[in-house]
Scaffold this motif. Structure first.
Motif, PDB file in Angstrom:
ATOM      1  N   MET A   6      19.352 -52.606  58.956  1.00  0.00           N
ATOM      2  CA  MET A   6      20.381 -52.983  57.968  1.00  0.00           C
ATOM      3  C   MET A   6      21.343 -53.997  58.579  1.00  0.00           C
ATOM      4  SD  MET A   6      21.517 -49.329  56.360  1.00  0.00           S
ATOM      5  CE  MET A   6      20.394 -47.946  56.499  1.00  0.00           C
ATOM      6  N   ALA A   7      21.751 -53.716  59.828  1.00  0.00           N
ATOM      7  CA  ALA A   7      22.703 -54.601  60.490  1.00  0.00           C
ATOM      8  C   ALA A   7      22.110 -55.993  60.697  1.00  0.00           C
ATOM      9  CB  ALA A   7      23.116 -54.003  61.838  1.00  0.00           C
ATOM     10  N   LEU A   8      20.860 -56.064  61.098  1.00  0.00           N
ATOM     11  CA  LEU A   8      20.240 -57.368  61.312  1.00  0.00           C
ATOM     12  C   LEU A   8      20.064 -58.125  60.003  1.00  0.00           C
ATOM     13  CD1 LEU A   8      17.639 -56.329  64.030  1.00  0.00           C
ATOM     14  CD2 LEU A   8      19.683 -57.727  64.347  1.00  0.00           C
ATOM     15  N   THR A   9      19.862 -57.389  58.911  1.00  0.00           N
ATOM     16  CA  THR A   9      19.845 -58.033  57.594  1.00  0.00           C
ATOM     17  C   THR A   9      21.210 -58.626  57.288  1.00  0.00           C
ATOM     18  OG1 THR A   9      18.163 -56.479  56.803  1.00  0.00           O
ATOM     19  CG2 THR A   9      19.419 -57.684  55.134  1.00  0.00           C
ATOM     20  N   GLY A  10      22.267 -57.879  57.607  1.00  0.00           N
ATOM     21  CA  GLY A  10      23.624 -58.404  57.418  1.00  0.00           C
ATOM     22  C   GLY A  10      23.905 -59.602  58.296  1.00  0.00           C
TER      23      GLY A  10
ATOM     24  N   ALA B 156      25.760 -52.371  51.326  1.00  0.00           N
ATOM     25  CA  ALA B 156      24.991 -53.345  50.551  1.00  0.00           C
ATOM     26  C   ALA B 156      23.503 -53.275  50.869  1.00  0.00           C
ATOM     27  CB  ALA B 156      25.519 -54.754  50.813  1.00  0.00           C
ATOM     28  N   ASN B 157      23.153 -52.930  52.119  1.00  0.00           N
ATOM     29  CA  ASN B 157      21.751 -52.917  52.542  1.00  0.00           C
ATOM     30  C   ASN B 157      21.250 -51.511  52.830  1.00  0.00           C
ATOM     31  OD1 ASN B 157      21.377 -55.982  52.888  1.00  0.00           O
ATOM     32  ND2 ASN B 157      23.174 -55.577  54.157  1.00  0.00           N
ATOM     33  N   TYR B 158      21.869 -50.526  52.205  1.00  0.00           N
ATOM     34  CA  TYR B 158      21.555 -49.117  52.471  1.00  0.00           C
ATOM     35  C   TYR B 158      20.070 -48.825  52.287  1.00  0.00           C
ATOM     36  CZ  TYR B 158      21.688 -44.031  52.132  1.00  0.00           C
ATOM     37  OH  TYR B 158      21.466 -42.691  52.330  1.00  0.00           O
ATOM     38  N   ASN B 159      19.508 -48.068  53.226  1.00  0.00           N
ATOM     39  CA  ASN B 159      18.100 -47.671  53.162  1.00  0.00           C
ATOM     40  C   ASN B 159      18.013 -46.266  52.566  1.00  0.00           C
ATOM     41  OD1 ASN B 159      15.442 -46.759  53.738  1.00  0.00           O
ATOM     42  ND2 ASN B 159      15.294 -48.239  55.401  1.00  0.00           N
TER      43      ASN B 159
ATOM     44  N   GLU C 251      27.110 -50.919  41.852  1.00  0.00           N
ATOM     45  CA  GLU C 251      26.902 -52.369  41.963  1.00  0.00           C
ATOM     46  C   GLU C 251      27.010 -52.825  43.409  1.00  0.00           C
ATOM     47  OE1 GLU C 251      29.482 -56.373  40.896  1.00  0.00           O
ATOM     48  OE2 GLU C 251      29.628 -54.664  39.550  1.00  0.00           O
ATOM     49  N   LEU C 252      27.963 -52.261  44.163  1.00  0.00           N
ATOM     50  CA  LEU C 252      28.180 -52.666  45.548  1.00  0.00           C
ATOM     51  C   LEU C 252      27.184 -52.017  46.513  1.00  0.00           C
ATOM     52  CD1 LEU C 252      32.084 -52.477  45.561  1.00  0.00           C
ATOM     53  CD2 LEU C 252      30.703 -54.554  45.638  1.00  0.00           C
ATOM     54  N   SER C 253      26.641 -50.857  46.142  1.00  0.00           N
ATOM     55  CA  SER C 253      25.670 -50.176  46.988  1.00  0.00           C
ATOM     56  C   SER C 253      24.554 -49.640  46.095  1.00  0.00           C
ATOM     57  CB  SER C 253      26.348 -49.028  47.751  1.00  0.00           C
ATOM     58  OG  SER C 253      25.461 -48.459  48.685  1.00  0.00           O
ATOM     59  N   PRO C 254      23.657 -50.517  45.644  1.00  0.00           N
ATOM     60  CA  PRO C 254      22.701 -50.153  44.597  1.00  0.00           C
ATOM     61  C   PRO C 254      21.625 -49.156  45.013  1.00  0.00           C
ATOM     62  CG  PRO C 254      22.277 -52.369  45.417  1.00  0.00           C
ATOM     63  CD  PRO C 254      23.558 -51.939  46.024  1.00  0.00           C
ATOM     64  N   ALA C 255      21.402 -48.963  46.304  1.00  0.00           N
ATOM     65  CA  ALA C 255      20.313 -48.090  46.741  1.00  0.00           C
ATOM     66  C   ALA C 255      20.794 -46.736  47.237  1.00  0.00           C
ATOM     67  CB  ALA C 255      19.502 -48.776  47.839  1.00  0.00           C
ATOM     68  N   LYS C 256      22.089 -46.457  47.193  1.00  0.00           N
ATOM     69  CA  LYS C 256      22.603 -45.201  47.747  1.00  0.00           C
ATOM     70  C   LYS C 256      22.492 -44.089  46.707  1.00  0.00           C
ATOM     71  CE  LYS C 256      25.847 -45.283  50.756  1.00  0.00           C
ATOM     72  NZ  LYS C 256      27.140 -45.398  51.468  1.00  0.00           N
TER      73      LYS C 256
ATOM     74  N   ALA D 224      16.610 -43.796  41.385  1.00  0.00           N
ATOM     75  CA  ALA D 224      16.984 -43.135  42.637  1.00  0.00           C
ATOM     76  C   ALA D 224      15.839 -42.277  43.161  1.00  0.00           C
ATOM     77  CB  ALA D 224      18.232 -42.280  42.417  1.00  0.00           C
ATOM     78  N   TYR D 225      15.129 -41.603  42.259  1.00  0.00           N
ATOM     79  CA  TYR D 225      13.993 -40.765  42.658  1.00  0.00           C
ATOM     80  C   TYR D 225      12.856 -41.617  43.217  1.00  0.00           C
ATOM     81  CZ  TYR D 225       9.598 -38.252  41.967  1.00  0.00           C
ATOM     82  OH  TYR D 225       8.345 -37.726  42.145  1.00  0.00           O
ATOM     83  N   LEU D 226      12.548 -42.715  42.554  1.00  0.00           N
ATOM     84  CA  LEU D 226      11.440 -43.563  42.997  1.00  0.00           C
ATOM     85  C   LEU D 226      11.751 -44.267  44.312  1.00  0.00           C
ATOM     86  CD1 LEU D 226      10.300 -45.120  39.590  1.00  0.00           C
ATOM     87  CD2 LEU D 226       9.216 -43.267  40.895  1.00  0.00           C
ATOM     88  N   GLU D 227      13.030 -44.472  44.629  1.00  0.00           N
ATOM     89  CA  GLU D 227      13.403 -45.084  45.911  1.00  0.00           C
ATOM     90  C   GLU D 227      12.936 -44.223  47.078  1.00  0.00           C
ATOM     91  OE1 GLU D 227      14.704 -47.834  46.835  1.00  0.00           O
ATOM     92  OE2 GLU D 227      15.862 -48.713  45.194  1.00  0.00           O
ATOM     93  N   GLU D 228      13.006 -42.892  46.911  1.00  0.00           N
ATOM     94  CA  GLU D 228      12.579 -41.978  47.966  1.00  0.00           C
ATOM     95  C   GLU D 228      12.184 -40.656  47.310  1.00  0.00           C
ATOM     96  OE1 GLU D 228      11.157 -40.520  51.093  1.00  0.00           O
ATOM     97  OE2 GLU D 228      11.925 -42.565  51.176  1.00  0.00           O
TER      98      GLU D 228
END
Length: 463
Positions: free
Chosen positions: A32-36, A56-59, A314-319, A346-350
């Motif tokens: 995530m950090a390297l993406t930032g 923003a890049n939450y896994n 909107e600011l953290s779409p994957a959390k 959210a379910y399909l993300e993980e």
């Protein structure tokens, strides 16, 4: 992630550490950090801003880990985020200058090797952690030692000087200037620094602890003015922590049935102020929107929670944790389709996230699509035997299913007061007035201290 898979070092670390959740999570954080860093490679994001990159890049695979990382747990990656390439190179330059000072000094080979090994140990240690005050004291003490070492070529050049008169005289400073100008300024600066950066934060911390003790004590009422006192100490240090602790306490106070209305009102008004102040201070940080939205949900103010939680999404779409809170707001505002769409994502993300499974199933049940939920997760899944599922069946007016779940949850226990109250509400909603009264009588027998409130509720039901 593609980065971890394609990088030979991180890929090997991942294959070794898959059984260690913390190690795998650290690899996710580094990615995530390297993406930032790729987004702002030259000057970075600025000090203390890793949380923006993390959110923003939450896994989604980190669903069972800490939700609010503020460091990359790697000093070098932290500097890439804080200062970009410029910041990292400036930081690494400290190591280079230290080594140059050591190896050009008059120290013995053994002493030079020991200092080099000390720095090397610190450098390796920094791959897996972040610096704190204690480690910084040691690091800068080491740098100070390096800067104080005399160079060997300087010593040799001093020996070769034949005529001392030709040598450049050492620079001297006026004793009066040091004693009457520099020393007083230095003393005043030290006193000011100690007061502003040590005494005032200590006062702030003590006041916050006092305020929190009132929130957790059964002997005294919580006092909103104590939080105001903590907020008034300094406008620069610790403000976000105090505001977040206030929101946590306020939610409990306002949701409590036993708190005086004056106390609730004081906490509510102060909470409104700190929410506005924190949003003004960090308008692009999803954390404040999430915590504020959770606070509104806790007190049942879902219309106020909705726009805040939508901004957090909107600011953290994957959390997922943010999506769960937003989904709850949608369901309580009867926007079932939005809840299903959001929580399905959210379910399909993980799909291995048990909470995501439950939240998605609850959204489907609330929307009257429980058949779809059962075909997806299995009709005998434990998901359909929880209080959340019972509440969802109540929302979709499938009262018999909700009542059966509540009775199974309660069993023979006398400590399921909340579930018993919801059972009574569901029985009343289903038109089973006598059953609702009987359930309230059971609660009254187990908790005679609430007899007056329960008697009033029973009279309302009977009417």
């Amino acid at each position: 992630s593609n980065f971890i898979k394609n990088d030979p070092v991180l890929g090997r670390l991942a294959s070794i550490s898959l059984s260690n959740t913390e190690s795998v999570s650290r690899l996710y954080i580094w990615n995530m950090a390297l993406t930032g860093f790729e987004q702002r490679p030259i000057l970075g994001w600025g000090q203390e801003n890793f949380n923006y990159v993390f959110n923003a890049n939450y896994n989604p695979k980190m669903y069972d880990q800490e939700q609010w990382f503020d460091r990359a747990h790697n000093v070098y990656i932290d500097w890439l985020i804080n200062g970009g390439l410029v910041g990292l190179l400036a930081y690494l330059a400290l190591y280079v200058f230290f080594l140059l000072s050591v190896w050009k000094s008059t120290l013995s080979i053994a002493e030079k090797s020991a200092l080099t090994g000390l720095l090397a140990g610190y450098a390796v240690h920094n791959i897996f952690v972040f610096d704190n005050l204690a480690s910084y004291v040691l690091f800068f003490t080491l740098l100070g030692l390096g800067a104080s070492l005399k160079k060997a070529d300087v010593i040799n050049s001093d020996v070769k000087i034949a005529n001392p008169a030709v040598a450049k005289p050492a620079r001297e400073f006026s004793k009066d200037i040091i004693e009457y100008t520099v020393a007083p300024i230095a003393i005043l600066a030290i006193i000011f620094g100690i007061y502003w950066f040590n005494v005032r934060p200590l006062q702030q911390n003590l006041r916050l602890i006092t305020a929190l003790q009132g929130c957790s004590s059964s002997k005294t009422l919580p006092d909103a003015s104590l939080f105001s006192d903590a907020l008034s100490v300094t406008p620069y240090i610790g403000m976000q922590e105090i505001r977040e602790q206030l929101l946590s306490c306020s939610g409990q106070v306002i949701a409590s049935q036993s708190m005086p209305n004056t106390t609730k009102q004081a906490f509510f008004e102060l909470s409104m102020k700190v929410i506005a102040d924190q949003i003004k201070s960090t308008p692009k940080d999803s954390r404040v929107y999430t915590l504020a939205g959770n606070f509104y949900e806790q007190i049942g103010a879902f219309p106020q929670a909705l726009p805040l939680l939508e901004k957090a999404h909107e600011l953290s779409p994957a959390k997922q944790s943010t999506d769960f809170a937003l989904g709850t707001a949608y369901i309580n505002l009867k926007q079932y389709d939005q809840a299903v769409t959001l929580l399905k994502g959210a379910y399909l993300e993980e799909t291995s996230d048990a909470d995501a499974q439950t939240e998605y199933a609850v959204a489907l049940i609330s929307a009257g699509r429980d058949t779809e939920a059962q075909s997806l997760f299995g009709a005998d899944s434990p998901i359909f035997q929880t209080e959340q599922a019972a509440q969802a069946y109540t929302i979709s007016k499938q009262y018999s299913k909700a009542i059966a779940i509540y009775k199974a949850v309660i069993g023979t226990s006398t400590d399921q007061t909340d579930a018993q109250l919801r059972l009574a509400q569901t029985q009343y909603a289903a038109g089973l007035t006598d059953d609702a009264v009987a359930t309230l009588r059971v609660i009254e027998k187990a908790h005679p201290d609430y007899a007056a409130q329960l008697d009033a509720a029973i009279k309302q039901v009977q009417k």
